[in-house]
Design an enzyme around this catalytic site. Structure first.
Site, mmCIF file in Angstrom:
data_model
loop_
_atom_site.group_PDB
_atom_site.id
_atom_site.type_symbol
_atom_site.label_atom_id
_atom_site.label_comp_id
_atom_site.label_asym_id
_atom_site.label_seq_id
_atom_site.Cartn_x
_atom_site.Cartn_y
_atom_site.Cartn_z
ATOM 1 N N ASP A 81 0.834 -1.209 0.000
ATOM 2 C CA ASP A 81 0.000 0.000 0.000
ATOM 3 C C ASP A 81 0.870 1.260 0.000
ATOM 4 O O ASP A 81 2.052 1.213 0.349
ATOM 5 C CB ASP A 81 -0.969 0.015 1.191
ATOM 6 C CG ASP A 81 -0.279 -0.034 2.547
ATOM 7 O OD1 ASP A 81 0.786 -0.684 2.654
ATOM 8 O OD2 ASP A 81 -0.788 0.578 3.511
ATOM 9 N N GLU A 151 0.345 -1.553 5.667
ATOM 10 C CA GLU A 151 1.377 -1.047 6.587
ATOM 11 C C GLU A 151 1.124 0.406 6.934
ATOM 12 O O GLU A 151 1.345 0.847 8.062
ATOM 13 C CB GLU A 151 2.769 -1.186 5.954
ATOM 14 C CG GLU A 151 3.920 -0.844 6.914
ATOM 15 C CD GLU A 151 4.323 0.626 6.949
ATOM 16 O OE1 GLU A 151 5.115 0.988 7.832
ATOM 17 O OE2 GLU A 151 3.849 1.419 6.111
HETATM 18 C C1 LIG Z 1 2.130 3.387 14.007
HETATM 19 S S1 LIG Z 1 1.049 3.033 12.741
HETATM 20 C C2 LIG Z 1 1.566 4.124 11.500
HETATM 21 C C3 LIG Z 1 2.774 3.683 10.841
HETATM 22 C C4 LIG Z 1 3.433 4.768 10.093
HETATM 23 N N1 LIG Z 1 4.391 4.174 9.196
HETATM 24 C C5 LIG Z 1 4.915 4.856 8.186
HETATM 25 O O1 LIG Z 1 4.827 6.047 8.035
HETATM 26 C C6 LIG Z 1 4.054 5.768 11.044
HETATM 27 O O2 LIG Z 1 3.381 6.747 11.368
HETATM 28 O O3 LIG Z 1 5.197 5.626 11.483
HETATM 29 ZN ZN LIG Z 2 6.763 2.311 4.080
HETATM 30 ZN ZN LIG Z 3 4.952 5.141 4.556
#
Ligand SMILES: CSCC[C@H](NC=O)C(=O)O
Ligand SMILES: [Zn+2]
Ligand SMILES: [Zn+2]
Length: 409
Positions: A81, A151
């Site tokens: 995604d 993700e």
């Molecule tokens: C903790 S769930 C969200 C995951 C997200 N990952 C990428 O940006 C982040 O905010 O780090």
């Molecule tokens: Zn990523």
């Molecule tokens: Zn990301």
């Protein structure tokens, strides 16, 4: 008139095809994506399984069996995604994957997901193709290429659920590679751990009344105290990072040693002249994995209590999320590849959260790397791109890395 473009290799066209699939949150086209990945697996002659932890959200696992399939395997993970776009701020259609030549003569592939992280998924597959074309029939350990959904929204229906499933345990991972970040420097960053995401909501309640009066005990000043204290803490942490050294101990301070705090949402109130019953402030806090979580949590609770504000968490990650590098054979193998290809590897802690946290907390080592050097960090940003040369280098890198890791005895 735009200069005409050269003919690019099939690997580049495959990357473009992957980028053109709109796996964009909040309504990703996982059906087309799943089909594309299954077709790629067939083309590569890799047996594959599709698992669904939630309907319509495929997890595709392609397997290259090793000479000794009883040894712990190598997982090559990527998420399918991508995050939404502000299309009006892009110079190209974010899902056309157009290639444009820049002023330095480099060909840029511009699309949402180029950096985060379709480049990585496609490099894994094209690297395996190269290895096989080179006549490598089998490596010592089994290699699983894993493509997961969701993700970008936390992984509840993706990696988090998958790790609870028997089919995940059967993969018998000894190491999982996952994403890292681009870097403007001439090196690859390797992430051996992550900060812990804590999403804190502070709610202040108080007396109401006419907006023209000095009403005692209102929500505003209480919440302001909390906001001020957290922003002051933010400033201190930023200062420590900029100084690069702990004043008291002289110890080096890097990104992973500090905690970031950002005020991300403010809400409450009904009308300009009505003192509100309640006001709310939300913070995205990323806690350094080297901080005592209990102590820090107690400090936040006390801050709220002292100001008559309630604190609750939308998210509070406290499980272990570091893969130690000392005497780590996987890290040693990565460094050997770095030396051989003359690409320095710099170990660090990731500020964001990836699916690695669901795997590290099971005690499985995870290392995050995205093979993008001399590139601005554009994940989640407008005009996200990687150059064709960067992508081709990434394929070459994984060709060496997969072989080296899967042959660790
Ligand atoms: C903790 S769930 C969200 C995951 C997200 N990952 C990428 O940006 C982040 O905010 O780090
Ligand atoms: Zn990523
Ligand atoms: Zn990301």
């Amino acid at each position: 008139m735009a200069a005409s473009l050269p003919e690019f290799p099939t690997s580049v066209k495959n990357f473009q095809r992957y980028l053109q699939i709109k796996t964009v949150q909040p309504t990703p086209d996982y059906a087309t994506c799943g089909q594309f990945l299954r077709d790629m697996a067939d083309e590569l002659g890799l047996p594959h399984q599709v698992y669904e932890m939630a309907p319509g959200k495929p997890i595709v696992v392609m397997t290259w069996e090793g000479k000794d399939p009883t040894l712990p395997s190598i997982g090559l993970n990527s998420h399918t995604d991508v995050v939404p776009v502000y299309e009006e701020f892009w110079s190209e259609d974010p899902f056309a994957a157009n290639i444009v030549q820049d002023d330095a003569g480099e060909h840029r592939i511009i699309a949402r997901g180029t950096q985060d992280m379709k480049i990585v998924g496609m490099c894994y597959l094209e690297a395996i193709r190269e290895l096989r074309n080179r006549g490598v029939k089998q490596l010592l350990r089994t290699v699983h290429v894993i493509f997961v959904p969701d993700e970008e929204i936390g992984g509840a229906d993706g990696m988090q659920a998958f790790t609870q499933h028997d089919s995940f345990k059967k993969l018998n991972l000894g190491l999982m590679l996952d994403e890292g970040l681009a870097t403007p420097d001439n090196l690859y960053k390797v992430y051996y751990g992550e900060k812990a995401p804590w999403w804190a909501r502070f709610t202040a309640e108080g007396n109401t009344g006419h907006g023209s009066k000095f009403i005692p005990n209102t929500a505003g000043p209480k919440l302001a105290n909390v906001i001020n204290a957290l922003l002051q803490f933010r400033g201190q942490e930023e200062k420590r990072l900029i100084a690069g050294k702990d004043e008291a101990t002289g110890k080096l301070i890097r990104e992973g040693d500090v905690t970031t705090v950002n005020l991300t949402m403010l809400s409450g109130g009904k009308q300009h002249n009505v003192v509100p019953h309640a006001l709310e402030a939300c913070f995205d806090i990323r806690v350094s994995p080297f901080v005592d979580y209990e102590k820090f949590s107690a400090w936040l609770a006390e801050l709220a209590h002292r100001n008559d504000v309630t604190l609750d968490y939308e998210l509070k990650y406290t499980k272990p999320n570091v893969t130690f590098l000392e005497n780590n054979p996987w890290w040693a193998a990565m460094q050997r590849v770095g030396k051989r290809l003359d690409i320095p590897h710099d170990a660090d802690i990731l500020t964001g959260a990836t699916d690695s946290r669901w795997v590290r907390c099971l005690g499985i080592p995870c290392l995050g790397v995205s093979p993008m050097r001399n590139h601005p960090i554009l994940l989640h940003d407008h005009d996200e791109y990687v150059t064709v040369n960067c992508y081709l280098e990434g394929i070459h890198y994984y060709e060496h890395l997969i072989e080296e890791l899967a042959n660790v005895g």
